[in-house]
Design a protein around this motif. Structure first.
Motif, PDB file in Angstrom:
ATOM      1  N   VAL A  79       0.876  -1.174   0.000  1.00 41.50           N
ATOM      2  CA  VAL A  79       0.000   0.000   0.000  1.00 41.50           C
ATOM      3  C   VAL A  79       0.912   1.223   0.000  1.00 41.50           C
ATOM      4  O   VAL A  79       1.732   1.387   0.889  1.00 41.50           O
ATOM      5  N   VAL A  80       0.789   2.052  -1.014  1.00 42.63           N
ATOM      6  CA  VAL A  80       1.606   3.264  -1.143  1.00 42.63           C
ATOM      7  C   VAL A  80       0.672   4.458  -0.961  1.00 42.63           C
ATOM      8  O   VAL A  80      -0.201   4.702  -1.778  1.00 42.63           O
ATOM      9  N   ASP A  81       0.864   5.192   0.122  1.00 43.56           N
ATOM     10  CA  ASP A  81       0.028   6.347   0.432  1.00 43.56           C
ATOM     11  C   ASP A  81       0.635   7.584  -0.207  1.00 43.56           C
ATOM     12  O   ASP A  81       1.673   8.056   0.214  1.00 43.56           O
ATOM     13  N   LEU A  82      -0.020   8.079  -1.241  1.00 48.57           N
ATOM     14  CA  LEU A  82       0.477   9.252  -1.958  1.00 48.57           C
ATOM     15  C   LEU A  82      -0.148  10.549  -1.458  1.00 48.57           C
ATOM     16  O   LEU A  82       0.138  11.619  -1.993  1.00 48.57           O
ATOM     17  N   THR A  83      -0.980  10.462  -0.434  1.00 48.35           N
ATOM     18  CA  THR A  83      -1.630  11.678   0.061  1.00 48.35           C
ATOM     19  C   THR A  83      -0.669  12.615   0.757  1.00 48.35           C
ATOM     20  O   THR A  83      -0.937  13.798   0.873  1.00 48.35           O
ATOM     21  N   ASP A  84       0.465  12.122   1.222  1.00 42.84           N
ATOM     22  CA  ASP A  84       1.463  12.956   1.892  1.00 42.84           C
ATOM     23  C   ASP A  84       2.666  13.234   0.997  1.00 42.84           C
ATOM     24  O   ASP A  84       3.729  13.574   1.471  1.00 42.84           O
ATOM     25  N   ALA A  85       2.494  13.106  -0.309  1.00 40.71           N
ATOM     26  CA  ALA A  85       3.604  13.225  -1.245  1.00 40.71           C
ATOM     27  C   ALA A  85       4.020  14.669  -1.516  1.00 40.71           C
ATOM     28  O   ALA A  85       4.941  14.904  -2.264  1.00 40.71           O
TER      29      ALA A  85
END
Length: 62
Positions: free
Chosen positions: A55-61
């Motif tokens: 799971v790669v969380d891109l919301t904090d990118a």
């Protein structure tokens, strides 16, 4: 009840699949495939690869 893959032809006569949860809710849907065989290979790929997928969380990118 376990989830299930449904294979179907869309309005453009392309093949697609959708994954339904045990309660009948659609939780994933495929792109359009030119052949039934290609759509079945797409299902097999999800069945093989999804269990160990990260799971790669891109919301904090930012």
């Amino acid at each position: 009840m376990a989830g299930k893959f449904e294979l179907f032809a869309d309005a453009a006569d392309k093949f697609r699949w959708r994954l339904k949860a045990g309660n009948g809710e659609v939780i994933a849907q495929s792109q359009a495939y030119a052949s039934r065989d290609a759509a079945k290979k797409g299902i097999a790929s999800v069945q093989t690869n999804a269990a160990g997928a990260a799971v790669v969380d891109l919301t904090d990118a930012k």
